[in-house]
Write a protein that holds these residues in place. Structure first.
Motif, PDB file in Angstrom:
ATOM      1  N   ILE A  40       0.846  -1.208   0.000  1.00 25.00           N
ATOM      2  CA  ILE A  40       0.000   0.000   0.000  1.00 25.00           C
ATOM      3  C   ILE A  40       0.878   1.254   0.000  1.00 25.00           C
ATOM      4  N   GLU A  41       1.937   1.257   0.811  1.00 28.25           N
ATOM      5  CA  GLU A  41       2.834   2.415   0.843  1.00 28.25           C
ATOM      6  C   GLU A  41       3.518   2.622  -0.498  1.00 28.25           C
ATOM      7  N   ALA A  42       3.861   1.526  -1.190  1.00 33.12           N
ATOM      8  CA  ALA A  42       4.490   1.637  -2.509  1.00 33.12           C
ATOM      9  C   ALA A  42       3.540   2.286  -3.506  1.00 33.12           C
ATOM     10  N   ILE A  43       2.272   1.885  -3.474  1.00 33.99           N
ATOM     11  CA  ILE A  43       1.272   2.487  -4.363  1.00 33.99           C
ATOM     12  C   ILE A  43       1.120   3.973  -4.052  1.00 33.99           C
ATOM     13  N   THR A  49       4.622  10.753  -5.902  1.00 37.64           N
ATOM     14  CA  THR A  49       5.786  11.224  -6.664  1.00 37.64           C
ATOM     15  C   THR A  49       5.556  11.190  -8.169  1.00 37.64           C
ATOM     16  N   GLU A  50       4.367  10.727  -8.572  1.00 38.04           N
ATOM     17  CA  GLU A  50       4.000  10.657  -9.991  1.00 38.04           C
ATOM     18  C   GLU A  50       5.046   9.883 -10.797  1.00 38.04           C
ATOM     19  N   SER A  51       5.422   8.710 -10.279  1.00 39.13           N
ATOM     20  CA  SER A  51       6.489   7.916 -10.894  1.00 39.13           C
ATOM     21  C   SER A  51       5.985   6.833 -11.840  1.00 39.13           C
ATOM     22  N   ASN A  52       4.683   6.801 -12.078  1.00 44.53           N
ATOM     23  CA  ASN A  52       4.078   5.792 -12.965  1.00 44.53           C
ATOM     24  C   ASN A  52       4.359   4.361 -12.509  1.00 44.53           C
ATOM     25  N   ARG A  99      -3.781   6.932 -11.906  1.00 46.63           N
ATOM     26  CA  ARG A  99      -3.523   7.931 -12.949  1.00 46.63           C
ATOM     27  C   ARG A  99      -2.036   8.008 -13.251  1.00 46.63           C
ATOM     28  N   SER A 100      -1.714   8.213 -14.521  1.00 45.20           N
ATOM     29  CA  SER A 100      -0.320   8.385 -14.928  1.00 45.20           C
ATOM     30  C   SER A 100       0.112   9.821 -14.637  1.00 45.20           C
TER      31      SER A 100
END
Length: 143
Positions: A40-43, A49-52, A99-100
């Protein structure tokens, strides 16, 4: 029968999409609490950070212990929850559910544009006042 109480406006803070069935998903159900939390933290990190869906090796070390990262890497033999990618990790199927970076940028632009147009309508059009600093007033004058 009364209708459910709903806020006039939904919370506009940035958020991630999590299926309410996620805890019962076959890949997730057997995870340790630490691995579930790391997933969950990774998501959330990728969204913030908008890292896709990409997380660098140093950042992953900050998010969770190597043993817990290994648990996510081993969550499924064919399609684990995270995979090794280059010098970091990737959250599997991140862009199918979140979202990307480009979509977030486009949404921000749309909201900003809508906000400035609404302000222009309220303070300039409704009061019939021209503001030389307002881009919308400038556009109307040149049209």
């Amino acid at each position: 029968m009364s209708s459910p109480i709903r806020p006039e406006k939904f919370d506009a803070r940035p958020h991630v999409r999590i299926d309410h069935g996620l805890p019962e998903n076959r890949k997730v159900a057997d995870l340790s609490d630490a691995a579930f939390r790391l997933y969950i933290e990774a998501i959330c990190f990728c969204s913030r950070t908008e890292s896709n869906g990409y997380i660098s090796e140093p950042q992953m070390r900050r998010l969770g212990a190597a043993k817990v990262v290994r648990e996510l890497l081993d969550s499924d033999t064919d399609k684990p929850l995270i995979t090794k990618r280059g010098k970091g990790y990737e959250v599997r199927d991140y862009l199918q559910h979140q979202r990307s970076k480009d979509e977030i940028s486009q949404l921000r632009t749309t909201r900003t544009s809508s906000g400035t147009l609404g302000s222009h309508t309220r303070w300039h059009v409704a009061r019939r006042q021209f503001d030389p600093k307002c881009e919308h007033c400038q556009e109307e004058r040149s049209a």
